[in-house]
Write a protein that holds these residues in place. Structure first.
Motif, mmCIF file in Angstrom:
data_model
loop_
_atom_site.group_PDB
_atom_site.id
_atom_site.type_symbol
_atom_site.label_atom_id
_atom_site.label_comp_id
_atom_site.label_asym_id
_atom_site.label_seq_id
_atom_site.Cartn_x
_atom_site.Cartn_y
_atom_site.Cartn_z
ATOM 1 N N VAL A 182 0.860 -1.187 0.000
ATOM 2 C CA VAL A 182 0.000 0.000 0.000
ATOM 3 C C VAL A 182 0.891 1.229 0.000
ATOM 4 O O VAL A 182 1.835 1.305 0.797
ATOM 5 N N ILE A 183 0.606 2.170 -0.884
ATOM 6 C CA ILE A 183 1.343 3.430 -0.900
ATOM 7 C C ILE A 183 0.363 4.586 -1.045
ATOM 8 O O ILE A 183 -0.435 4.614 -1.979
ATOM 9 N N PHE A 184 0.430 5.533 -0.107
ATOM 10 C CA PHE A 184 -0.311 6.786 -0.208
ATOM 11 C C PHE A 184 0.689 7.903 -0.495
ATOM 12 O O PHE A 184 1.679 8.055 0.236
ATOM 13 N N ASN A 185 0.433 8.692 -1.538
ATOM 14 C CA ASN A 185 1.303 9.838 -1.775
ATOM 15 C C ASN A 185 0.861 11.012 -0.899
ATOM 16 O O ASN A 185 -0.133 10.928 -0.172
ATOM 17 N N ILE A 243 -2.541 11.403 1.322
ATOM 18 C CA ILE A 243 -2.467 11.496 2.780
ATOM 19 C C ILE A 243 -3.279 12.687 3.277
ATOM 20 O O ILE A 243 -4.086 12.579 4.212
ATOM 21 N N GLU A 244 -3.077 13.833 2.654
ATOM 22 C CA GLU A 244 -3.806 15.042 3.068
ATOM 23 C C GLU A 244 -5.304 14.871 2.887
ATOM 24 O O GLU A 244 -6.100 15.244 3.763
ATOM 25 N N SER A 301 2.877 1.662 8.300
ATOM 26 C CA SER A 301 3.664 2.861 7.998
ATOM 27 C C SER A 301 2.809 3.937 7.330
ATOM 28 O O SER A 301 3.010 5.133 7.549
ATOM 29 N N GLU A 302 1.818 3.499 6.529
ATOM 30 C CA GLU A 302 0.935 4.469 5.876
ATOM 31 C C GLU A 302 -0.020 5.102 6.879
ATOM 32 O O GLU A 302 -0.341 6.284 6.777
ATOM 33 N N ILE A 303 -0.469 4.335 7.856
ATOM 34 C CA ILE A 303 -1.303 4.897 8.921
ATOM 35 C C ILE A 303 -0.506 5.926 9.714
ATOM 36 O O ILE A 303 -1.023 6.980 10.099
ATOM 37 N N LYS A 304 0.769 5.633 9.936
ATOM 38 C CA LYS A 304 1.628 6.577 10.662
ATOM 39 C C LYS A 304 1.793 7.870 9.882
ATOM 40 O O LYS A 304 1.860 8.967 10.478
#
Length: 213
Positions: A82-85, A89-90, A116-119
């Protein structure tokens, strides 16, 4: 403006208007589309058992899209990366801070990526384990021991983690449980009826919490 829009949607839902829920289509290579029969079955169960009026159609929404503000409840699942840019994220942070709810269900293999993405989403908020006394386990169906175990992977206990904003749960992460597998059509996993019932009832509690808080 987005906050007012989302809160208006929640208000009309609670008055009995029908609403849609959505599945999150994320980047990174993980199979966001896993468990295709899960949400339709959960919707059917909720509409029949807890008096919701959720549309049978499940929408698909990207984390960076303004469309996420149209859905009070968004579900996310998968087995992999999973990757959020930064823009996603915003957008997700604004959505959750404005009254939205995200349920992340690890379908086994997502854990080492999603934490890590939740963080990134909430660097100043700890992902904390929910106690069995939390209201999400109390109604409309009782789970006195907390999150039920639906599928076995590594003989670990099921855990429900959350992010709280102003004492309200806005993000729920279910781990070592596989709720979504339990929501799927019987033929997919051949789970016994009592196992599927537990999964659907726990799912109904999550939906109920989303619209009652």
């Amino acid at each position: 403006m987005k906050k007012i829009f989302l809160l208006t949607i929640l208000f009309f839902f609670n008055l009995g208007f029908s609403q849609e829920i959505a599945l999150l289509k994320y980047n990174g290579g993980g199979d966001w589309y896993a468990n295709p029969t899960a949400l339709p079955n959960l919707i059917k169960f909720c509409n029949s058992n807890i008096n919701t009026r959720i549309k049978n159609k499940v929408a698909t929404v990207a984390p960076g899209s303004p469309d996420i503000f149209s859905y009070p409840f968004i579900h996310m699942t998968g087995h992999g990366n999973v990757i959020f840019n930064a823009q996603e994220i915003e957008n997700l942070r604004n959505y959750l801070s404005s009254g939205g709810f995200l349920h992340i269900d690890d379908n086994y293999g997502m854990d080492k990526y999603i934490r890590s993405e939740i963080k990134k989403l909430f660097p100043n908020n700890e992902l904390v384990e929910l106690p069995s006394t939390h209201s999400i386990f109390q109604k409309p169906f009782s789970f006195p021991s907390g999150l039920p175990k639906i599928h076995e992977h590594e003989a670990k206990r099921p855990q429900a983690f959350g992010i709280f904003l102003n004492n309200k749960l806005v993000l729920l992460y279910t781990f070592e449980c596989d709720l979504g597998d339990g929501w799927e059509d019987y033929e997919v996993h051949n789970d016994p009826k009592e196992v599927r019932d537990k999964a659907l009832k726990m799912g109904a509690n999550i939906i109920n919490y989303t619209f009652q808080n």
